[in-house]
Design a protein around this motif. Structure first.
Motif, PDB file in Angstrom:
ATOM      1  N   UNK A   1      -6.733 -13.448  85.641  1.00  0.00           N
ATOM      2  CA  UNK A   1      -5.390 -12.759  85.652  1.00  0.00           C
ATOM      3  C   UNK A   1      -4.667 -13.309  86.836  1.00  0.00           C
ATOM      4  N   UNK A   2      -3.442 -13.795  86.933  1.00  0.00           N
ATOM      5  CA  UNK A   2      -2.671 -14.106  88.157  1.00  0.00           C
ATOM      6  C   UNK A   2      -2.186 -12.794  88.826  1.00  0.00           C
ATOM      7  N   UNK A   3      -2.359 -12.666  90.034  1.00  0.00           N
ATOM      8  CA  UNK A   3      -2.107 -11.566  90.707  1.00  0.00           C
ATOM      9  C   UNK A   3      -1.431 -11.814  91.938  1.00  0.00           C
ATOM     10  N   UNK A   4      -0.730 -10.711  92.420  1.00  0.00           N
ATOM     11  CA  UNK A   4       0.083 -11.023  93.847  1.00  0.00           C
ATOM     12  C   UNK A   4       0.133  -9.595  94.401  1.00  0.00           C
ATOM     13  N   UNK A   5      -0.077  -9.747  95.926  1.00  0.00           N
ATOM     14  CA  UNK A   5       0.226  -8.551  96.689  1.00  0.00           C
ATOM     15  C   UNK A   5       1.437  -7.734  96.064  1.00  0.00           C
ATOM     16  N   UNK A   6       1.364  -6.459  95.904  1.00  0.00           N
ATOM     17  CA  UNK A   6       2.446  -5.396  95.849  1.00  0.00           C
ATOM     18  C   UNK A   6       2.677  -5.454  94.189  1.00  0.00           C
ATOM     19  N   UNK A   7       1.877  -5.707  93.319  1.00  0.00           N
ATOM     20  CA  UNK A   7       1.828  -5.620  91.940  1.00  0.00           C
ATOM     21  C   UNK A   7       1.191  -4.375  91.418  1.00  0.00           C
ATOM     22  N   UNK A   8       1.845  -3.745  90.391  1.00  0.00           N
ATOM     23  CA  UNK A   8       1.442  -2.451  89.808  1.00  0.00           C
ATOM     24  C   UNK A   8       0.233  -3.109  88.946  1.00  0.00           C
ATOM     25  N   UNK A   9      -0.792  -2.440  88.835  1.00  0.00           N
ATOM     26  CA  UNK A   9      -1.940  -2.712  87.687  1.00  0.00           C
ATOM     27  C   UNK A   9      -2.538  -1.561  87.288  1.00  0.00           C
ATOM     28  N   UNK A  10      -3.038  -1.710  86.077  1.00  0.00           N
ATOM     29  CA  UNK A  10      -4.099  -0.703  85.547  1.00  0.00           C
ATOM     30  C   UNK A  10      -5.297  -1.117  85.507  1.00  0.00           C
ATOM     31  N   UNK A  11      -6.247  -0.131  85.866  1.00  0.00           N
ATOM     32  CA  UNK A  11      -7.670  -0.488  85.873  1.00  0.00           C
ATOM     33  C   UNK A  11      -8.312  -0.630  84.259  1.00  0.00           C
ATOM     34  N   UNK A  12      -8.952  -1.610  84.044  1.00  0.00           N
ATOM     35  CA  UNK A  12      -9.389  -1.639  82.574  1.00  0.00           C
ATOM     36  C   UNK A  12     -10.835  -1.196  82.484  1.00  0.00           C
TER      37      UNK A  12
ATOM     38  N   UNK B   1      -2.632   1.470  90.118  1.00  0.00           N
ATOM     39  CA  UNK B   1      -2.951   0.886  91.591  1.00  0.00           C
ATOM     40  C   UNK B   1      -1.997   0.047  92.048  1.00  0.00           C
ATOM     41  N   UNK B   2      -1.915  -0.284  92.960  1.00  0.00           N
ATOM     42  CA  UNK B   2      -1.185  -1.342  93.618  1.00  0.00           C
ATOM     43  C   UNK B   2      -1.986  -2.208  94.646  1.00  0.00           C
ATOM     44  N   UNK B   3      -1.677  -3.465  94.445  1.00  0.00           N
ATOM     45  CA  UNK B   3      -2.647  -4.489  95.123  1.00  0.00           C
ATOM     46  C   UNK B   3      -2.281  -4.575  96.473  1.00  0.00           C
ATOM     47  N   UNK B   4      -3.070  -4.303  97.379  1.00  0.00           N
ATOM     48  CA  UNK B   4      -2.708  -4.587  98.843  1.00  0.00           C
ATOM     49  C   UNK B   4      -3.192  -5.801  99.334  1.00  0.00           C
ATOM     50  N   UNK B   5      -4.346  -6.506  98.869  1.00  0.00           N
ATOM     51  CA  UNK B   5      -5.011  -7.486  99.330  1.00  0.00           C
ATOM     52  C   UNK B   5      -5.838  -8.237  98.226  1.00  0.00           C
ATOM     53  N   UNK B   6      -6.068  -9.250  98.352  1.00  0.00           N
ATOM     54  CA  UNK B   6      -6.796 -10.264  97.327  1.00  0.00           C
ATOM     55  C   UNK B   6      -7.504 -11.392  97.887  1.00  0.00           C
ATOM     56  N   UNK B   7      -8.416 -11.873  97.135  1.00  0.00           N
ATOM     57  CA  UNK B   7      -9.094 -13.299  97.352  1.00  0.00           C
ATOM     58  C   UNK B   7      -9.364 -13.894  95.914  1.00  0.00           C
ATOM     59  N   UNK B   8     -10.121 -14.644  95.848  1.00  0.00           N
ATOM     60  CA  UNK B   8     -10.427 -15.599  94.578  1.00  0.00           C
ATOM     61  C   UNK B   8     -10.912 -14.599  93.479  1.00  0.00           C
TER      62      UNK B   8
END
Length: 80
Positions: A2-13, A22-29
């Motif tokens: 999945x292509x993600x960016x900080x600040x995206x609204x996402x649904x847990x699957x 949820x909102x993404x506040x941080x990510x790594x690979x």
């Protein structure tokens, strides 16, 4: 993956929080750190694998996120 960016609204699957927003506040690979402003605050984010989320939309705010802003964004999307 999945292509993600900080600040995206996402649904847990997957997991106990399946179908929550949820909102993404941080990510790594491989992982993202998610907050909902209530149970998962900025101080205590949920770590989740990217393959276990579905991207809903990008938030339109350039401001620093707060728990209150996150709650409003999630409630606004839940009503739609």
């Amino acid at each position: 993956m999945v292509r993600t960016e900080t600040g995206m609204l996402v649904r847990s699957l997957a997991g106990h929080e399946k179908d929550r927003l949820y909102i993404i506040i941080r990510q790594d690979e491989e992982y993202v750190w998610l907050v909902d402003g209530r149970n998962r605050t900025m101080e205590k984010p949920k770590k989740k694998k990217k393959k276990h989320i579905q991207v809903k939309k990008m938030l339109e705010s350039g401001e620093t996120l707060s728990d209150e802003m996150i709650i409003q964004a999630i409630q606004s999307d839940s009503k739609n």
